[in-house]
Scaffold this motif. Structure first.
Motif, PDB file in Angstrom:
ATOM      1  N   VAL A  89       0.932  -1.222  -0.123  1.00 32.59           N
ATOM      2  CA  VAL A  89       0.003   0.029  -0.044  1.00 32.59           C
ATOM      3  C   VAL A  89       0.892   1.280   0.054  1.00 32.59           C
ATOM      4  CG1 VAL A  89      -1.792   1.257   1.200  1.00 32.59           C
ATOM      5  CG2 VAL A  89      -1.755  -1.305   1.123  1.00 32.59           C
ATOM      6  N   THR A  90       0.615   2.194  -1.064  1.00 35.93           N
ATOM      7  CA  THR A  90       1.472   3.441  -1.104  1.00 35.93           C
ATOM      8  C   THR A  90       0.785   4.584  -0.211  1.00 35.93           C
ATOM      9  OG1 THR A  90       0.142   3.918  -2.960  1.00 35.93           O
ATOM     10  CG2 THR A  90       2.408   2.913  -3.372  1.00 35.93           C
ATOM     11  N   ASN A  91      -0.248   4.366   0.121  1.00 36.43           N
ATOM     12  CA  ASN A  91      -0.917   5.418   0.663  1.00 36.43           C
ATOM     13  C   ASN A  91      -1.142   4.785   2.177  1.00 36.43           C
ATOM     14  OD1 ASN A  91      -2.981   4.160  -0.346  1.00 36.43           O
ATOM     15  ND2 ASN A  91      -4.362   5.897  -0.428  1.00 36.43           N
TER      16      ASN A  91
ATOM     17  N   ALA B  20      -0.817   5.518   5.231  1.00 40.44           N
ATOM     18  CA  ALA B  20      -1.117   6.395   6.417  1.00 40.44           C
ATOM     19  C   ALA B  20      -2.721   6.835   6.013  1.00 40.44           C
ATOM     20  CB  ALA B  20      -0.324   7.471   6.470  1.00 40.44           C
ATOM     21  N   GLN B  21      -3.045   6.929   4.884  1.00 39.93           N
ATOM     22  CA  GLN B  21      -4.333   7.709   4.548  1.00 39.93           C
ATOM     23  C   GLN B  21      -5.342   6.475   4.549  1.00 39.93           C
ATOM     24  OE1 GLN B  21      -4.185   8.752   0.515  1.00 39.93           O
ATOM     25  NE2 GLN B  21      -2.708  10.698   0.900  1.00 39.93           N
ATOM     26  N   VAL B  22      -4.882   5.330   4.265  1.00 44.16           N
ATOM     27  CA  VAL B  22      -5.990   4.070   4.521  1.00 44.16           C
ATOM     28  C   VAL B  22      -6.124   4.009   5.825  1.00 44.16           C
ATOM     29  CG1 VAL B  22      -5.880   1.535   4.284  1.00 44.16           C
ATOM     30  CG2 VAL B  22      -5.175   2.869   2.372  1.00 44.16           C
ATOM     31  N   LYS B  23      -5.176   3.954   6.770  1.00 45.45           N
ATOM     32  CA  LYS B  23      -5.256   3.712   8.270  1.00 45.45           C
ATOM     33  C   LYS B  23      -5.774   4.986   9.029  1.00 45.45           C
ATOM     34  CE  LYS B  23      -1.704   0.281   8.625  1.00 45.45           C
ATOM     35  NZ  LYS B  23      -0.092  -0.038   9.457  1.00 45.45           N
ATOM     36  N   ALA B  24      -5.908   6.167   8.289  1.00 46.13           N
ATOM     37  CA  ALA B  24      -6.799   7.168   8.762  1.00 46.13           C
ATOM     38  C   ALA B  24      -8.019   7.546   8.210  1.00 46.13           C
ATOM     39  CB  ALA B  24      -5.641   8.500   8.476  1.00 46.13           C
ATOM     40  N   PHE B  25      -8.515   6.383   7.403  1.00 49.17           N
ATOM     41  CA  PHE B  25      -9.728   6.555   6.790  1.00 49.17           C
ATOM     42  C   PHE B  25     -10.795   7.118   7.683  1.00 49.17           C
ATOM     43  CE2 PHE B  25     -13.880   4.814   5.482  1.00 49.17           C
ATOM     44  CZ  PHE B  25     -14.151   5.503   4.431  1.00 49.17           C
TER      45      PHE B  25
END
Lengths: 66, 486
Positions: B87-89, B91-96
């Protein structure tokens, strides 16, 4: 009015065909006949144009001005 | 309790925990000791309550890899799961946060929401980033362009050295607007088509000169305002007769009638469409096209050379010359005389002896069967109207200038006007006719006249409409000079 006068319809039609060939009819622009023979008292008259595109009184035979 | 072996239960029965098993020392001095079943079980793992291992359980254990690392990347990926490393993003995924996204409950999902492509490319400081939908130039190098929806919002740069005609049609997308730039020497003129309406301050409808520009703004459905560095130029057809579906159809034109004729033969348009296709003066005509724009083909044809009239085009005046001998035309579609009718003929009489004119004519060459005829065997000193001979107040048709002749039919009431004014004849007649020819005469002789223009309506035109046609004719044919119809 000038006419090409003939004793039979066949002669008049033949003259009409001859004039068509001389004048380039059919011309591709809607003209398919030169004239239509009419019978009066046993004679067949082919109306001729004496001016304009279809002037033929100088080309036809047995021309009479009637 | 100690028991002798003989006292024990037979083998095959599970001993109780407290059962004693005798042990006899068989070496040295024989002694006897005992051990209980519980003694033997002590130190051994009790059978699990879920049951003892069975055959096959070992095979399963043998299939488990050493260390059994089911969470390594290979095993996880093979199972179709996603590793953090993929996963390249991350942090964004985990911060959804679901609050940041549209949901079905909000009525729009990503797949159905307006997409970036629908809006055009977002503009940046680079001019190339401006979306064509919002801003771009269109090069128009020809002298004519009909605006279309693809021109919406565009700057149309007209560069021709000759005048450029821009046609503004009806039916463009709501809110259509554009800018017209005159980059060349040719003035950019805007005309309308269909039901479109164009307004301009001081009737401006064209660019004022080179490098001038005008904007076309929408102000309503198919309605526009032209504004900018502009001037007013008479559009094509300014002096033409306008009516719905005709070559000219501007409802704001000076000469406009709301009734479309069913036939309109105009010597300015021998093919019924474009004056540029007109033949040379004196050319024999095998056809005369209907320019009314009506749905029925009423084009005139004559395939026999000796019956073909000649085109007249001298000094800007056009006409079709019928020789009074045999010239006439056939209608491509015959017309059974309708209950109500108006026939307008603008013609110059070329018969030096008498009036000679006709309009719609039947196949049977009878004077009495003609709607309107005069001259030759049908009576040079009279006018036949609705099959009825009219001998009083017969006007003289001009042999040097066009005259306007009008016949109206309202059921059985027929009227004839010559050069406007009040009708010369007003009669009642039971008359019927199927027209297959135009400008024919008795015995298939054509009328002896130069026909400039003919209009046929399948209605009885009002006097008001007749006066519009009269005004148009007076302007177009400067020597016509008709008076006001009354």
């Amino acid at each position: 009015m000038k006419y090409s006068v003939h004793s039979t319809e066949e002669e008049a039609l033949a003259e009409n065909e001859r004039l068509k060939e001389l004048l380039g009819i059919p011309d591709g622009s809607g003209t398919t006949e030169y004239s239509v023979p009419k019978e009066v008292e046993g004679q067949w008259y082919l109306l001729l144009k004496d001016k304009g595109t279809w002037k033929a009184d100088h080309l036809a035979v047995n021309v009479q001005d009637i | 309790m100690n028991k002798k072996i003989s006292q024990l239960d037979a083998l095959g029965t599970a001993p109780a925990g407290t059962d004693i098993l005798p042990i006899t020392d068989v070496s040295g001095t024989p002694t006897t000791k005992s051990v209980t079943v519980a003694n033997l079980h002590s130190g051994l793992q009790a059978e699990p309550t879920e049951g003892a291992f069975v055959d096959g359980d070992k095979t399963k254990l043998d299939g488990i890899e050493a260390s059994a690392d089911v969470t390594d990347a290979t095993n996880v990926t093979a199972a179709g799961a996603l590793m953090d490393s993929e996963v390249t993003n991350l942090a964004q995924v985990k911060a959804f946060d679901s609050a940041d996204y549209a949901t079905a409950a909000q009525g729009t999902l990503a797949g159905t929401a307006t997409q970036p492509g629908d809006l055009g490319t977002a503009a940046t400081s680079a001019s190339t980033d401006f979306s064509p939908a919002f801003f771009s130039t269109v090069a128009e190098t020809t002298t004519a362009r009909t605006l279309s929806d693809s021109d919406n919002g565009k700057v149309i740069v007209c560069s021709n050295a000759s005048d450029v005609t821009i046609t503004l049609p009806n039916g463009l997308t709501s809110g259509f607007s554009c800018t017209l730039v005159q980059q060349g020497a040719g003035v950019v003129k805007v005309i309308i088509s269909g039901s479109a309406v164009l307004y301009g301050y001081n009737s401006n409808n064209a660019t004022a000169g080179q490098y001038a520009s005008v904007n076309i703004y929408p102000v309503g459905t198919d309605t526009y305002v032209l504004d900018g560095t502009a001037q007013a130029i008479s559009p094509p057809g300014a002096n033409a007769l306008h009516y719905p579906n005709g070559i000219f159809f501007d409802s704001g034109a000076t000469y406009y009638i709301s009734t479309q004729p069913i036939m309109h033969f105009d010597a300015d348009y021998i093919d019924g469409a474009d004056s540029a296709n007109n033949p040379a003066n004196a050319a024999a005509l095998s056809s005369w096209g209907d320019r009314s724009g009506g749905s029925t083909n009423y084009d005139l044809t004559q395939s026999t050379g000796t019956k073909q009239p000649a085109f007249y085009d001298v000094g800007g005046l056009t006409g079709v010359d019928f020789d009074g001998i045999a010239d006439n035309f056939s209608l491509s579609t015959s017309l059974s005389l309708p209950a109500n009718l108006t026939q307008v003929i603008i013609a110059t009489n070329t018969d030096s002896v008498e009036n000679s004119l006709s309009g719609l004519t039947p196949a049977t060459e009878s004077c009495a069967g003609a709607l309107f005829t005069t001259g030759g065997a049908c009576g040079g000193s009279s006018i036949r109207l609705g099959g009825t001979n009219q001998t009083s107040s017969v006007p003289t048709f001009s042999t040097s200038a066009p005259n306007i002749h009008v016949v109206t039919k309202a059921s059985t009431a027929y009227k004839y006007w010559h050069q406007g004014g009040s009708s010369l004849y007003s009669i009642t007649a039971s008359f019927s006719m199927t027209a297959t020819k135009m400008f024919s005469h008795y015995l298939d002789k054509g009328c002896d006249a130069r026909i400039h223009e003919t209009l046929i309506f399948d209605s009885t035109l009002s006097v008001s409409d007749l006066n519009v046609i009269k005004d148009y004719a007076n302007t177009k044919y400067s020597s016509l000079s008709a008076s006001t119809f009354s």
